[in-house]
Design a protein around this motif. Structure first.
Motif, mmCIF file in Angstrom:
data_model
loop_
_atom_site.group_PDB
_atom_site.id
_atom_site.type_symbol
_atom_site.label_atom_id
_atom_site.label_comp_id
_atom_site.label_asym_id
_atom_site.label_seq_id
_atom_site.Cartn_x
_atom_site.Cartn_y
_atom_site.Cartn_z
ATOM 1 N N GLU A 1 0.843 -1.189 0.000
ATOM 2 C CA GLU A 1 0.000 0.000 0.000
ATOM 3 C C GLU A 1 0.882 1.244 0.000
ATOM 4 O O GLU A 1 1.743 1.401 0.876
ATOM 5 C CB GLU A 1 -0.923 0.015 1.226
ATOM 6 C CG GLU A 1 -1.825 -1.207 1.327
ATOM 7 C CD GLU A 1 -2.608 -1.236 2.613
ATOM 8 O OE1 GLU A 1 -3.569 -2.004 2.704
ATOM 9 O OE2 GLU A 1 -2.249 -0.476 3.544
ATOM 10 N N VAL A 2 0.667 2.120 -0.964
ATOM 11 C CA VAL A 2 1.452 3.343 -1.108
ATOM 12 C C VAL A 2 0.513 4.537 -0.975
ATOM 13 O O VAL A 2 -0.496 4.623 -1.687
ATOM 14 C CB VAL A 2 2.190 3.391 -2.464
ATOM 15 C CG1 VAL A 2 3.014 4.670 -2.576
ATOM 16 C CG2 VAL A 2 3.075 2.164 -2.622
ATOM 17 N N HIS A 3 0.839 5.449 -0.082
ATOM 18 C CA HIS A 3 0.015 6.636 0.151
ATOM 19 C C HIS A 3 0.887 7.878 0.043
ATOM 20 O O HIS A 3 1.991 7.938 0.604
ATOM 21 C CB HIS A 3 -0.636 6.581 1.536
ATOM 22 C CG HIS A 3 -1.429 7.810 1.866
ATOM 23 N ND1 HIS A 3 -0.932 8.844 2.644
ATOM 24 C CD2 HIS A 3 -2.693 8.190 1.504
ATOM 25 C CE1 HIS A 3 -1.838 9.786 2.749
ATOM 26 N NE2 HIS A 3 -2.909 9.428 2.079
ATOM 27 N N LEU A 4 0.402 8.869 -0.676
ATOM 28 C CA LEU A 4 1.058 10.165 -0.816
ATOM 29 C C LEU A 4 0.240 11.208 -0.062
ATOM 30 O O LEU A 4 -0.950 11.386 -0.334
ATOM 31 C CB LEU A 4 1.192 10.566 -2.284
ATOM 32 C CG LEU A 4 2.005 9.635 -3.187
ATOM 33 C CD1 LEU A 4 2.119 10.222 -4.586
ATOM 34 C CD2 LEU A 4 3.376 9.388 -2.611
ATOM 35 N N GLY A 5 0.892 11.868 0.871
ATOM 36 C CA GLY A 5 0.205 12.875 1.665
ATOM 37 C C GLY A 5 0.976 14.184 1.691
ATOM 38 O O GLY A 5 2.115 14.273 1.236
ATOM 39 N N ALA A 6 0.348 15.190 2.241
ATOM 40 C CA ALA A 6 0.984 16.495 2.357
ATOM 41 C C ALA A 6 1.911 16.514 3.562
ATOM 42 O O ALA A 6 1.714 15.790 4.535
ATOM 43 C CB ALA A 6 -0.081 17.582 2.487
ATOM 44 N N GLY A 7 2.903 17.360 3.471
ATOM 45 C CA GLY A 7 3.861 17.482 4.553
ATOM 46 C C GLY A 7 5.276 17.562 4.032
ATOM 47 O O GLY A 7 5.511 17.669 2.820
ATOM 48 N N LEU A 8 6.203 17.537 4.962
ATOM 49 C CA LEU A 8 7.605 17.582 4.584
ATOM 50 C C LEU A 8 7.990 16.321 3.823
ATOM 51 O O LEU A 8 7.454 15.234 4.088
ATOM 52 C CB LEU A 8 8.478 17.737 5.829
ATOM 53 C CG LEU A 8 8.314 19.047 6.614
ATOM 54 C CD1 LEU A 8 9.180 19.030 7.859
ATOM 55 C CD2 LEU A 8 8.657 20.241 5.734
ATOM 56 N N PRO A 9 8.929 16.429 2.872
ATOM 57 C CA PRO A 9 9.330 15.240 2.108
ATOM 58 C C PRO A 9 9.954 14.175 3.013
ATOM 59 O O PRO A 9 10.966 14.410 3.673
ATOM 60 C CB PRO A 9 10.354 15.797 1.119
ATOM 61 C CG PRO A 9 10.053 17.243 1.014
ATOM 62 C CD PRO A 9 9.562 17.660 2.368
ATOM 63 N N VAL A 10 9.318 13.034 3.058
ATOM 64 C CA VAL A 10 9.811 11.911 3.847
ATOM 65 C C VAL A 10 9.317 10.633 3.195
ATOM 66 O O VAL A 10 8.244 10.605 2.560
ATOM 67 C CB VAL A 10 9.348 12.013 5.320
ATOM 68 C CG1 VAL A 10 7.837 11.902 5.420
ATOM 69 C CG2 VAL A 10 10.025 10.965 6.176
ATOM 70 N N PHE A 11 10.092 9.580 3.312
ATOM 71 C CA PHE A 11 9.781 8.294 2.692
ATOM 72 C C PHE A 11 9.886 7.234 3.777
ATOM 73 O O PHE A 11 10.981 6.920 4.251
ATOM 74 C CB PHE A 11 10.760 8.010 1.549
ATOM 75 C CG PHE A 11 10.346 6.867 0.648
ATOM 76 C CD1 PHE A 11 9.278 6.051 0.956
ATOM 77 C CD2 PHE A 11 11.040 6.601 -0.518
ATOM 78 C CE1 PHE A 11 8.893 5.005 0.142
ATOM 79 C CE2 PHE A 11 10.677 5.554 -1.359
ATOM 80 C CZ PHE A 11 9.598 4.763 -1.024
ATOM 81 N N GLY B 1 6.712 15.161 -0.974
ATOM 82 C CA GLY B 1 5.669 15.037 0.026
ATOM 83 C C GLY B 1 5.946 13.858 0.929
ATOM 84 O O GLY B 1 7.048 13.281 0.942
ATOM 85 N N ARG B 2 4.972 13.504 1.692
ATOM 86 C CA ARG B 2 5.094 12.407 2.648
ATOM 87 C C ARG B 2 4.639 11.114 1.980
ATOM 88 O O ARG B 2 3.453 10.945 1.671
ATOM 89 C CB ARG B 2 4.262 12.699 3.894
ATOM 90 C CG ARG B 2 4.484 11.703 5.017
ATOM 91 C CD ARG B 2 3.694 12.075 6.257
ATOM 92 N NE ARG B 2 4.018 11.176 7.365
ATOM 93 C CZ ARG B 2 5.019 11.368 8.205
ATOM 94 N NH1 ARG B 2 5.770 12.460 8.066
ATOM 95 N NH2 ARG B 2 5.260 10.518 9.185
ATOM 96 N N ILE B 3 5.570 10.198 1.764
ATOM 97 C CA ILE B 3 5.297 8.908 1.129
ATOM 98 C C ILE B 3 5.343 7.830 2.203
ATOM 99 O O ILE B 3 6.342 7.679 2.903
ATOM 100 C CB ILE B 3 6.311 8.596 0.017
ATOM 101 C CG1 ILE B 3 6.336 9.720 -1.015
ATOM 102 C CG2 ILE B 3 5.993 7.266 -0.645
ATOM 103 C CD1 ILE B 3 7.386 9.526 -2.084
#
Length: 364
Positions: free
Chosen positions: A22-32, A63-65
């Motif tokens: 499951e992969v989700h892209l959200g708002a926020g600082l770039p982090v993986f 974004g926040r991955i």
């Protein structure tokens, strides 16, 4: 869409439980982040996926991955999830528009920094688990092209071989068709070469008793224990034993190939072998003959004696008045350096100064 789900399978011994990526892209600082009990190799896939996407012409989303490997209590190991994670990021970021039904398609492959797909161990075990779960037919398995030959042993499983991430993306968008495993990967027929390239027992000169024992063991399916000094011919006879055995049955061939696909790193044992390296797993899977693992190099008595002589003094945990090289007959007390490291022992010419706690040597 900001959420994508793809299918894969983990590797736990000879079983391959299903895993949902499951992969989700959200708002926020770039982090993986990768969650779901990943091992070190799975956590390191973040850098491989990032470089593969950029070098393949895609944009790595800012974004926040969050990547979740469900179920969360199942350990995940290896780089087999790289392809599923990369495709999931492209789907979640909208850079890839799926024109095929990916609900039950399974993705396997380790990504190189260039976007190429590298083989992963246990593909044959995963294909058998997919067949048992009825994930076959119109629901293919996307596997690396280098490791797809072994899947030809399962003709009822639809496996598609891809060489890079771009080829998989083009297949998802129906821009190209991926090939199936080559027909050369199928096991040879029963009337094929009976020896299969195995050394023949007819090449052995002499060794009548040894050859007789090998023939009896092969004919009756008995266990065989060969004992003797190095160079008497034990390994030579053992390498010719598979040539006397009949071809493997289909079930036995599949079982042997499944076990061989789990251990592709035979090069790790190569320094301890005297013979040539073993065949790669794909070659062993294509062979319908019995195979034998080359025995390790025997250690002679001379080599063991030399090893003991070299490590006699440096490996002692402590020294006393009887085993210290610098001791004298007049010294009756043990050395005070029994707790010192090997580099600090026996620095003084005699044991006398080292037995005094207040000496300058003890303070050092």
């Amino acid at each position: 869409m900001a959420l994508a789900q793809l299918q894969c399978r983990a590797q736990v011994g000879l079983s391959a439980p299903p895993v949902t990526v499951e992969v989700h892209l959200g708002a926020g600082l770039p982090v993986f982040n990768i969650v779901g009990l990943p091992a070190a190799a799975v956590r390191e896939s973040k850098e491989r996926v990032r470089a593969a996407l950029v070098n393949s012409g895609f944009e790595f989303p800012a974004g926040r991955i969050t990547v979740n490997l469900a179920p969360a209590d199942l350990p995940k190991e290896g780089g087999r999830f790289d392809l599923a994670i990369a495709v999931g990021i492209l789907l979640a970021s909208g850079q890839l528009q799926p024109l095929r039904d990916l609900a039950r398609v399974e993705f396997y492959g380790e990504l190189a920094l260039t976007g190429a797909l590298r083989p992963v161990p246990g593909l044959l075990v995963a294909a058998q688990a997919a067949r048992a779960a009825a994930v076959n037919g119109a629901h293919p398995l996307i596997v690396p092209a280098d490791g797809a030959a072994a899947l030809a042993l399962l003709p009822d499983v639809c496996a598609l071989a891809a060489g890079s991430l771009l080829e998989v993306c083009e297949w998802v968008q129906q821009q190209r068709d991926l090939p199936t495993p080559a027909s050369a990967g199928r096991p040879p027929a029963a009337d094929a070469d009976p020896a299969g390239g195995t050394p023949s027992l007819a090449d052995v000169c002499g060794q009548q008793q040894g050859k007789r024992a090998v023939v009896v063991a092969a004919a009756g399916g008995h266990s065989l224990l060969m004992v003797g000094p190095p160079g008497c011919g034990k390994s030579m006879l053992a390498r010719r034993l598979p040539g006397l055995l009949p071809p493997l049955a289909p079930d036995a061939l599949l079982e042997v190939a499944s076990i061989a696909s789990l251990a592709p790193a035979d090069a790790a044992l190569a320094p301890r072998r005297r013979q040539q390296p073993a065949m790669p797993p794909a070659s062993r899977a294509r062979s319908a003959r019995h195979t034998i693992r080359p025995p390790p190099v025997p250690s002679s008595a001379v080599a063991r004696a030399c090893a003991r002589g070299r490590s006699r003094w440096p490996t002692r945990a402590c020294c006393s008045s009887t085993n210290c090289p610098s001791s004298t007959a007049a010294c009756s007390k043990p050395c005070a350096n029994r707790s010192k490291p090997a580099s600090c022992r026996c620095r003084v010419p005699t044991c006398g100064p080292s037995t005094r706690r207040g000496s300058s040597w003890w303070r050092r």
